[in-house]
Scaffold this motif. Structure first.
Motif, PDB file in Angstrom:
ATOM      1  N   GLY A   4       0.781  -1.222   0.000  1.00 13.44           N
ATOM      2  CA  GLY A   4       0.000   0.000   0.000  1.00 13.44           C
ATOM      3  C   GLY A   4       0.814   1.274   0.000  1.00 13.44           C
ATOM      4  O   GLY A   4       0.259   2.367   0.039  1.00 13.44           O
ATOM      5  N   GLU A   5       2.142   1.159  -0.052  1.00 10.67           N
ATOM      6  CA  GLU A   5       2.973   2.360  -0.062  1.00 10.67           C
ATOM      7  C   GLU A   5       2.835   3.090  -1.379  1.00 10.67           C
ATOM      8  O   GLU A   5       2.617   2.470  -2.421  1.00 10.67           O
ATOM      9  CB  GLU A   5       4.435   1.966   0.142  1.00 10.67           C
ATOM     10  CG  GLU A   5       4.960   2.255   1.535  1.00 10.67           C
ATOM     11  CD  GLU A   5       6.477   2.184   1.569  1.00 10.67           C
ATOM     12  OE1 GLU A   5       7.100   3.244   1.682  1.00 10.67           O
ATOM     13  OE2 GLU A   5       7.017   1.066   1.454  1.00 10.67           O
ATOM     14  N   LYS A   6       2.990   4.411  -1.328  1.00 10.01           N
ATOM     15  CA  LYS A   6       2.968   5.194  -2.568  1.00 10.01           C
ATOM     16  C   LYS A   6       4.329   5.835  -2.737  1.00 10.01           C
ATOM     17  O   LYS A   6       4.724   6.702  -1.965  1.00 10.01           O
ATOM     18  CB  LYS A   6       1.863   6.237  -2.505  1.00 10.01           C
ATOM     19  CG  LYS A   6       0.477   5.588  -2.351  1.00 10.01           C
ATOM     20  CD  LYS A   6      -0.621   6.536  -2.745  1.00 10.01           C
ATOM     21  CE  LYS A   6      -2.005   5.958  -2.498  1.00 10.01           C
ATOM     22  NZ  LYS A   6      -2.193   4.597  -2.945  1.00 10.01           N
ATOM     23  N   VAL A   7       5.058   5.361  -3.752  1.00  5.11           N
ATOM     24  CA  VAL A   7       6.463   5.736  -3.901  1.00  5.11           C
ATOM     25  C   VAL A   7       6.673   6.412  -5.249  1.00  5.11           C
ATOM     26  O   VAL A   7       6.211   5.924  -6.280  1.00  5.11           O
ATOM     27  CB  VAL A   7       7.351   4.487  -3.808  1.00  5.11           C
ATOM     28  CG1 VAL A   7       8.826   4.874  -3.904  1.00  5.11           C
ATOM     29  CG2 VAL A   7       7.081   3.724  -2.527  1.00  5.11           C
ATOM     30  N   ALA A   8       7.400   7.535  -5.210  1.00  5.40           N
ATOM     31  CA  ALA A   8       7.754   8.217  -6.452  1.00  5.40           C
ATOM     32  C   ALA A   8       9.173   7.854  -6.853  1.00  5.40           C
ATOM     33  O   ALA A   8      10.043   7.695  -6.000  1.00  5.40           O
ATOM     34  CB  ALA A   8       7.639   9.728  -6.269  1.00  5.40           C
ATOM     35  N   LEU A   9       9.387   7.730  -8.149  1.00  8.42           N
ATOM     36  CA  LEU A   9      10.696   7.391  -8.692  1.00  8.42           C
ATOM     37  C   LEU A   9      11.131   8.583  -9.537  1.00  8.42           C
ATOM     38  O   LEU A   9      10.523   8.861 -10.570  1.00  8.42           O
ATOM     39  CB  LEU A   9      10.540   6.137  -9.549  1.00  8.42           C
ATOM     40  CG  LEU A   9      11.736   5.268  -9.888  1.00  8.42           C
ATOM     41  CD1 LEU A   9      12.443   4.820  -8.627  1.00  8.42           C
ATOM     42  CD2 LEU A   9      11.273   4.067 -10.693  1.00  8.42           C
ATOM     43  N   VAL A  10      12.147   9.320  -9.050  1.00 10.76           N
ATOM     44  CA  VAL A  10      12.557  10.508  -9.797  1.00 10.76           C
ATOM     45  C   VAL A  10      14.004  10.384 -10.230  1.00 10.76           C
ATOM     46  O   VAL A  10      14.745   9.518  -9.764  1.00 10.76           O
ATOM     47  CB  VAL A  10      12.353  11.802  -8.965  1.00 10.76           C
ATOM     48  CG1 VAL A  10      10.903  11.971  -8.587  1.00 10.76           C
ATOM     49  CG2 VAL A  10      13.246  11.794  -7.738  1.00 10.76           C
TER      50      VAL A  10
END
Lengths: 263, 253, 341
Positions: free
Chosen positions: B47-53
């Motif tokens: 359920g984690e919300k992770v951004a990849l930048v």
């Protein structure tokens, strides 16, 4: 952009729009087959077919004039067929002096010419009304239900989907070329050879873009479980009233054709 | 074809939230020799919300393609929900991970919206009634109900991006991997997308250049640089670290 | 922009419904179905599952490429038909399927070419152009490939020949249907298309050299091998087939050259020397190639033409068979994304 030109479907709520695509497809093909079988000079049968087609066009409310205007696409081919007016033997009707030669039109030649023109004109209208009242993907489904090989249905549906995307890309390429195609007065922007080469490079560019896009689509398909087998939902059974309409229509078409041969 | 009887239906999505994405020492080089990933170690909780930048070419898209085995050695270095990604588990994995590509014209390859959203469920071997129900549910989730018989070329970019998300939601995935979802959208469509991402219950791993969206949606951010994890931590800390942002060419526009 | 598309769509080779007799339409439906079925089998056997999206998008690409035109002279413009290019880049089986889709969609969606005559249109533009274009290209490339201009010359020749063959067969179908005056239509079709073919050839050659320069990996290994000198020596059978194909083409041009100048004159002077066999107004489904003569033609020319149609069809089918069977293992392994399913 390209979609305004490429989209042939005309939205509507008529009974022709609502008719099952399988019935429409079969009736359209039957009509064109019947027309192509008619002997030269079957005016009554051609008149009957035209009346049927026009009745359908009017019932579909897409506009008779629009269909007639689009039906002009077959016109250039008349230049080829006009030659038979002068080459089929028969009674001379009129002559066309062309300088050192004189062409003589014959009654048999004219008869055959006008039969071909009429047949072609009716057939084009049939195809036009089919595509104007049927979404292309419904035609594709109908083809699938009529046992066109799955791979052909798949290729046609990919082609239809990416027609619009690639036509846009082609127009962008053309625009980019034209923006850089300045010409000075009296200088004609390169030779024909050079122009052909530039166009060839555009074709190559388009090809590469399409190739790379097909690779990305393939990945997108893989990611959603594609394993090389194409699946689709089963076609719904034909509605009895659609079936009756189809059978009735086919019967009328056969009778018209028979009349031309017997009458 | 194998029909996965144990395949969870939409209602089971939440149960599968007790899983995670795990990459262990994952490296990858393209056939032309270009190296894209070097020893990536990464764990994402359920359920984690992770951004990849990170800059273009840092390996963001390549990493996303590893999640469901489109790229990678299939030797079990990547696992989803405890299931290692191998040749044998590939069909399960593809149902677990929904991958949404940047260009919806690549993602939406069918003539109509319905056909496209139904593609995944159909290829999972689900019965027709279930396929139809899933399509309806997925389109409702992205707010595109009623667009079933529309053609992709008749829709705006924002609408196509939404439908692209629906094409994987219909497979009831536990993990969603999105490649630059907000790129090219006008402000209104972008706002709609952010709201959609906030409502999705799945584990999210999203590659993006849009740091303002990251602030709104993603509590955790991973910076990728030259195929390596350069930094991994809470979004607010990373965005407060001006030196770190400058080092990786990131700007909070 | 509308007229741009219209111009692109109006091609002299798309026969509309009504212009071919029922028997000619039926004959070419049969031939087309045989070839397309064969190509479908072939493609299914290769079982490279990325072929489906590739061919579908390529069909759209050929369609869109036909919009890329260039001004030639006097308001006319040239553009590519794409049959030879498709055959060269995708191989004959995929080329046939791609071109079949292009012709079918043009007819179904844009009424560019008819429905009942679609079998003939697909054969002319989808089967003949790909098989003949592919054969001429492969043959010439083997002979001159190691020279720097080999690709350009072979591509140009393949495209030109394929357009000429399609034009010739179209004319013959019209003649066999009794819908056109033989010498005039043959002369006109071949005359116009010898120019259109130049455009086709130039674009095809330029597109091929562009691909070779930018992404040689998309070209089939068979092509790049020849260019880099890694190919096996030329097989005798291939030279024979290539030679036959070229001979057939030269033969085709011969009656055109001899008949055209006096064609019109003869029509005018002795009307009635043609088509003596049938009464005026008779239905046209005359036997095609019956007794090795094309109906509606004087004996000598008729026999040559009938023979030529036969030669062309046999060469095309024979070459197709040979290539389809031989290329079984010529897998194209040079792609950027590894397969992993």
């Amino acid at each position: 952009m390209a979609q305004q030109i490429l989209e042939r479907y005309i939205d509507g709520a008529s009974s022709i729009h609502a008719l099952d695509a399988r019935v429409k497809l079969v009736l359209a093909v039957t009509t064109i087959v019947c027309a192509s079988l008619l002997p030269a000079g079957s005016w009554l049968a051609l008149l009957a077919l035209t009346a049927l087609v026009w009745a359908t066009i009017i019932a579909s409310s897409v506009g008779l004039l629009l269909i007639l205007r689009r039906a002009l696409v077959a016109l250039p081919f008349l230049a080829v067929v006009v030659t038979i007016v002068f080459s089929v033997p028969g009674q001379p009707v009129f002559t066309v002096p062309l300088g050192f030669v004189t062409l003589t039109a014959t009654d048999a030649g004219l008869l055959r010419f006008f039969t071909i023109v009429w047949k072609s004109w009716v057939s084009v209208q049939v195809a036009l009304i089919l595509t104007a009242t049927t979404h292309f993907f419904d035609i594709l489904r109908a083809l699938g239900a009529l046992h066109l090989p799955k791979i052909m249905v798949a290729l046609l549906s990919f082609m239809y989907r990416y027609l619009f995307v690639l036509a846009d890309e082609a127009q962008q390429l053309l625009r980019a070329r034209d923006c850089r195609s300045a010409a000075l007065d009296g200088r004609g922007g390169g030779s024909v050879w050079w122009r052909a080469k530039v166009t060839g490079q555009l074709v190559g560019t388009l090809f590469l873009r399409a190739f790379e896009r097909s690779e990305r689509i393939y990945v997108a398909m893989l990611a959603r479980g594609y394993t090389g087998e194409l699946r689709s939902l089963n076609a719904r059974p034909l509605h009895p009233s659609d079936l009756r309409f189809g059978l009735g229509g086919a019967l009328v078409l056969v009778l018209i054709t028979l009349q031309a041969f017997l009458g | 074809m194998t029909i996965m009887a144990a395949e969870p239906t939409t209602e089971h999505v939440y149960e599968r939230q007790a899983i995670s994405v795990h990459l262990r020492d994952t490296s990858f080089a393209y056939p032309d020799g270009r190296e894209a990933l070097h020893g990536i170690n990464l764990t994402i909780g359920a359920g984690e919300k992770v951004a990849l930048v990170g800059p273009n070419g840092a390996g963001k898209s390549t990493l996303l393609l590893h999640l469901n085995g489109v790229l990678g050695a299939l030797d079990g270095h990547v696992s989803i929900a405890g299931t290692p990604v191998t040749r044998a588990t590939l069909r399960q994995i593809r149902a677990l991970v929904g991958l949404v590509f940047q260009d919806p014209d690549d993602q939406l390859f069918s003539p109509t919206v319905f056909d496209d959203v139904a593609f995944g469920p159909l290829h999972m071997g689900l019965p027709e009634a279930e396929v139809r129900q899933r399509v309806a549910h997925a389109l409702a989730q992205v707010g595109m109900s009623g667009y079933e018989s529309r053609m992709p070329h008749h829709m705006s970019l924002g609408q196509r991006k939404r439908v692209a998300v629906a094409t994987v939601l219909s497979m009831a995935p536990a993990v969603l991997a999105l490649d630059e979802p907000s790129a090219g959208l006008d402000p209104r469509a972008r706002r709609g997308l952010i709201e959609l991402l906030q409502t999705l219950p799945q584990t999210l791993l999203v590659s993006t250049h849009d740091l303002r969206m990251v602030v709104e949606v993603f509590p955790r951010t991973i910076i990728l640089a030259e195929g390596r994890v350069a930094h991994d931590g809470p979004t607010d800390q990373i965005l407060a670290n001006a030196a770190l942002l400058a080092e990786h060419g990131l700007e909070l526009v | 922009m509308l007229d741009l598309l219209e111009r692109a769509l109006v091609l002299a080779l798309h026969i509309p419904d009504g212009f071919l007799s029922a028997s000619v339409s039926a004959l070419f439906w049969v031939l087309t179905l045989v070839c397309v079925t064969f190509a479908v089998r072939r493609t299914n056997k290769v079982l490279d599952d990325r072929q489906v999206p590739l061919m579908g998008v390529m069909a759209a690409c050929i369609f869109a490429a036909q919009m890329l035109n260039f001004p030639v002279a006097g308001g006319t413009s040239g553009h590519v038909l794409g049959g030879a290019l498709a055959a060269i880049v995708l191989g004959p089986a995929a080329g046939i399927l791609v071109m079949t889709c292009v012709v079918a969609l043009q007819a179904l969606l844009f009424q560019d070419g008819g429905i009942v005559v679609m079998g003939a249109n697909i054969f002319n533009m989808g089967v003949l152009t790909t098989l003949l274009g592919g054969a001429v290209f492969a043959g010439l490339l083997r002979l001159i490939g190691r020279q720097s201009k080999g690709l350009v010359i072979a591509g140009f020749a393949a495209a030109w020949v394929s357009v000429m063959a399609a034009a010739a067969l179209t004319a013959l179908q019209l003649i066999a249907s009794g819908t056109a005056q033989p010498q005039v239509v043959l002369g006109a079709m071949l005359g116009v298309h010898s120019l259109i073919g130049v455009g086709e050839g130039l674009i095809t050659a330029a597109a091929l050299s562009f691909l070779l320069a930018t992404r040689p990996d998309v070209l089939p290994a068979a092509v790049t091998d020849v260019l880099s000198g890694n190919a096996r020596p030329v097989a005798k059978g291939q030279v024979l087939i290539g030679g036959l194909a070229i001979a057939a083409l030269l033969l085709l041009l011969a009656p055109f050259a001899s008949a055209a100048p006096d064609g019109l004159e003869r029509v005018a002077l002795d009307l009635g020397f043609i088509d003596g066999g049938r009464g005026p107004g008779a239905a046209s489904p005359a036997g095609v190639l019956s007794d090795y003569t094309v109906p509606g033609l004087a004996g000598g020319i008729s026999t040559i033409l009938a023979g030529l149609v036969g030669v062309l069809i046999v060469v095309a089918l024979g070459y197709g068979l040979a290539i389809l069977l031989r290329r079984r293992s010529a897998a194209r392994s040079n792609r950027s994304v590894p397969s992993s399913r």
